[in-house]
Design a protein around this motif. Structure first.
Motif, PDB file in Angstrom:
ATOM      1  N   TYR A  32      31.257  15.403 -21.896  1.00  0.00           N
ATOM      2  CA  TYR A  32      29.959  14.906 -21.435  1.00  0.00           C
ATOM      3  C   TYR A  32      30.049  14.490 -19.963  1.00  0.00           C
ATOM      4  O   TYR A  32      29.180  14.825 -19.150  1.00  0.00           O
ATOM      5  CB  TYR A  32      29.509  13.721 -22.298  1.00  0.00           C
ATOM      6  CG  TYR A  32      28.182  13.154 -21.874  1.00  0.00           C
ATOM      7  CD1 TYR A  32      26.995  13.702 -22.359  1.00  0.00           C
ATOM      8  CD2 TYR A  32      28.103  12.084 -20.973  1.00  0.00           C
ATOM      9  CE1 TYR A  32      25.767  13.192 -21.960  1.00  0.00           C
ATOM     10  CE2 TYR A  32      26.884  11.586 -20.564  1.00  0.00           C
ATOM     11  CZ  TYR A  32      25.713  12.144 -21.069  1.00  0.00           C
ATOM     12  OH  TYR A  32      24.502  11.645 -20.666  1.00  0.00           O
ATOM     13  N   SER A  88      20.034   3.181 -22.726  1.00  0.00           N
ATOM     14  CA  SER A  88      19.806   4.624 -22.887  1.00  0.00           C
ATOM     15  C   SER A  88      21.103   5.359 -23.236  1.00  0.00           C
ATOM     16  O   SER A  88      21.091   6.374 -23.932  1.00  0.00           O
ATOM     17  CB  SER A  88      19.206   5.214 -21.606  1.00  0.00           C
ATOM     18  OG  SER A  88      20.018   4.854 -20.502  1.00  0.00           O
ATOM     19  N   ASP A  89      22.254   4.815 -22.787  1.00  0.00           N
ATOM     20  CA  ASP A  89      23.548   5.445 -23.092  1.00  0.00           C
ATOM     21  C   ASP A  89      23.830   5.416 -24.596  1.00  0.00           C
ATOM     22  O   ASP A  89      24.451   6.336 -25.136  1.00  0.00           O
ATOM     23  CB  ASP A  89      24.696   4.728 -22.367  1.00  0.00           C
ATOM     24  CG  ASP A  89      24.584   4.822 -20.854  1.00  0.00           C
ATOM     25  OD1 ASP A  89      24.044   5.827 -20.365  1.00  0.00           O
ATOM     26  OD2 ASP A  89      25.039   3.887 -20.168  1.00  0.00           O
ATOM     27  N   GLU A  92      22.157   8.307 -26.142  1.00  0.00           N
ATOM     28  CA  GLU A  92      22.779   9.549 -25.670  1.00  0.00           C
ATOM     29  C   GLU A  92      24.074   9.798 -26.460  1.00  0.00           C
ATOM     30  O   GLU A  92      24.335  10.913 -26.907  1.00  0.00           O
ATOM     31  CB  GLU A  92      23.089   9.370 -24.167  1.00  0.00           C
ATOM     32  CG  GLU A  92      23.326  10.638 -23.395  1.00  0.00           C
ATOM     33  CD  GLU A  92      22.129  11.573 -23.311  1.00  0.00           C
ATOM     34  OE1 GLU A  92      20.991  11.162 -23.615  1.00  0.00           O
ATOM     35  OE2 GLU A  92      22.357  12.745 -22.962  1.00  0.00           O
ATOM     36  N   LYS A  95      23.428  10.958 -29.964  1.00  0.00           N
ATOM     37  CA  LYS A  95      23.107  12.411 -29.986  1.00  0.00           C
ATOM     38  C   LYS A  95      24.380  13.249 -29.902  1.00  0.00           C
ATOM     39  O   LYS A  95      24.536  14.234 -30.618  1.00  0.00           O
ATOM     40  CB  LYS A  95      22.204  12.757 -28.791  1.00  0.00           C
ATOM     41  CG  LYS A  95      20.732  12.793 -29.157  1.00  0.00           C
ATOM     42  CD  LYS A  95      19.917  13.534 -28.108  1.00  0.00           C
ATOM     43  CE  LYS A  95      19.571  12.643 -26.936  1.00  0.00           C
ATOM     44  NZ  LYS A  95      19.075  13.285 -25.747  1.00  0.00           N
TER      45      LYS A  95
END
Ligand code: 0O2
Length: 208
Positions: A32, A88-89, A92, A95
Motif C-alpha cells: 500500500y 480515514s486510515d 482504508e 478495505k
C-alpha cells in the motif's frame, strides 16, 4: 498429560497463525505504501492471549475451561492491533484487509461509528488465517483491532484505569472516562480536517 499435549498443539497453531497474520499484514501495508507513497500506520502490536487470560474469559462467559472451549469461544487468542494516524486510515486499512486473499473476514464491529458504553472506540475484524500443517490446512481465528493513535491512547489508559477492574466502577469515573473518549473523538475529527486542508495546500504548491 493428554490435556497438556492438546494445549501444546493449540498453542502451536495459534503461534503459526500469528506469524502468518503478521507477515501478510506487513506485506499488504508495504505494498500500500509503495503504491500510494503514503504510510497510514503509526505502529503495529501483536500478541497471543495467555492461557490464564483465556481461562478468565471462558469463566466470565460461563464456560468450562478446556481447549475445545478456548477454540470455540475465545475469538481473540491471536490478536493484532494496527494503530494508524487518521480516522480515514482506519477505513482504508479495513478495505485492504477485506480485499486480501489470505485473510478471510467473518465478522466486523465498527466501534468507531457505534462506540461501546464505556466510550471504547476501535474497528474490530474477526478473521480466519490459513495454517498449513502436516495433515493439511486449518483455518485459525484471529482478531484485528484497527484504531487511531488517539483511540489507542484512550484504550491503553482505560485498560489500566477501569477495564480490568473487578468491582463496581463509580458512575462519576465512568462518566469522566466517557467524556475523555468524546474529547478524543473530537480531536480525531479535527486532525483529519487539518490534514485534509494541508493536503490541498501541498497539492496547490506542487502545481505552482
Ligand atoms: P484484552 O486484555 O485487551 O485482550 P470476544 O473477544 O469477541 O469473545 P467481546 O467482549 O464481545 O468478546 O469482544 P469485543 O468487545 O469485540 O472485543 C474485546 C476486546 O476489545 C477486549 O479484549 C479489549 O482488547 C477491547 N475492548 C473492548 N471493550 C473495551 C473497553 O471498554 N476498554 C478497553 N480498554 N478495551 C476494550 P479483552 O480480551 O476483553 O481484553
Amino acid at each position: 498429560m493428554e490435556k497438556d499435549k492438546e494445549l501444546e498443539g493449540l498453542i502451536l497453531k495459534y503461534t503459526a497463525a500469528l506469524k502468518t497474520l503478521e507477515t501478510e499484514i506487513s506485506i499488504l501495508l508495504q505494498d500500500y505504501e509503495y503504491k500510494n507513497n503514503y504510510n497510514p500506520v503509526e505502529h503495529i502490536k501483536s500478541r497471543l492471549k495467555s492461557y490464564d487470560s483465556a481461562s478468565k474469559k471462558l469463566i466470565s462467559k460461563g464456560y468450562e475451561v478446556n481447549t475445545t472451549n478456548i477454540e470455540k469461544h475465545v475469538h481473540d487468542m491471536v490478536g493484532l492491533r494496527i494503530v494508524c494516524s487518521f480516522l480515514s486510515d482506519v477505513y482504508e486499512i479495513v478495505k485492504i484487509i477485506e480485499n486480501s486473499d489470505q485473510i478471510t473476514v467473518h465478522d466486523k464491529e465498527d466501534y468507531i461509528t457505534n462506540p461501546k458504553d464505556t466510550g471504547y472506540s476501535s474497528y474490530h475484524l474477526n478473521v480466519y488465517i490459513p495454517v498449513y500443517l502436516i495433515d493439511g490446512v486449518e483455518l485459525v481465528e484471529a482478531e484485528i483491532q484497527i484504531r487511531t493513535v488517539a483511540m489507542d491512547f484512550w484504550a491503553s489508559l482505560d485498560h489500566k484505569i477501569t477495564y480490568k477492574f473487578k468491582g463496581e466502577i463509580p458512575e462519576e469515573i465512568k462518566d469522566e472516562m466517557h467524556k475523555c473518549a468524546e474529547d478524543i473523538h473530537a480531536l480525531d475529527q479535527k486532525m483529519l480536517t487539518l490534514n485534509k486542508e494541508m493536503q490541498i495546500i501541498k497539492e496547490d504548491q506542487e502545481i505552482i
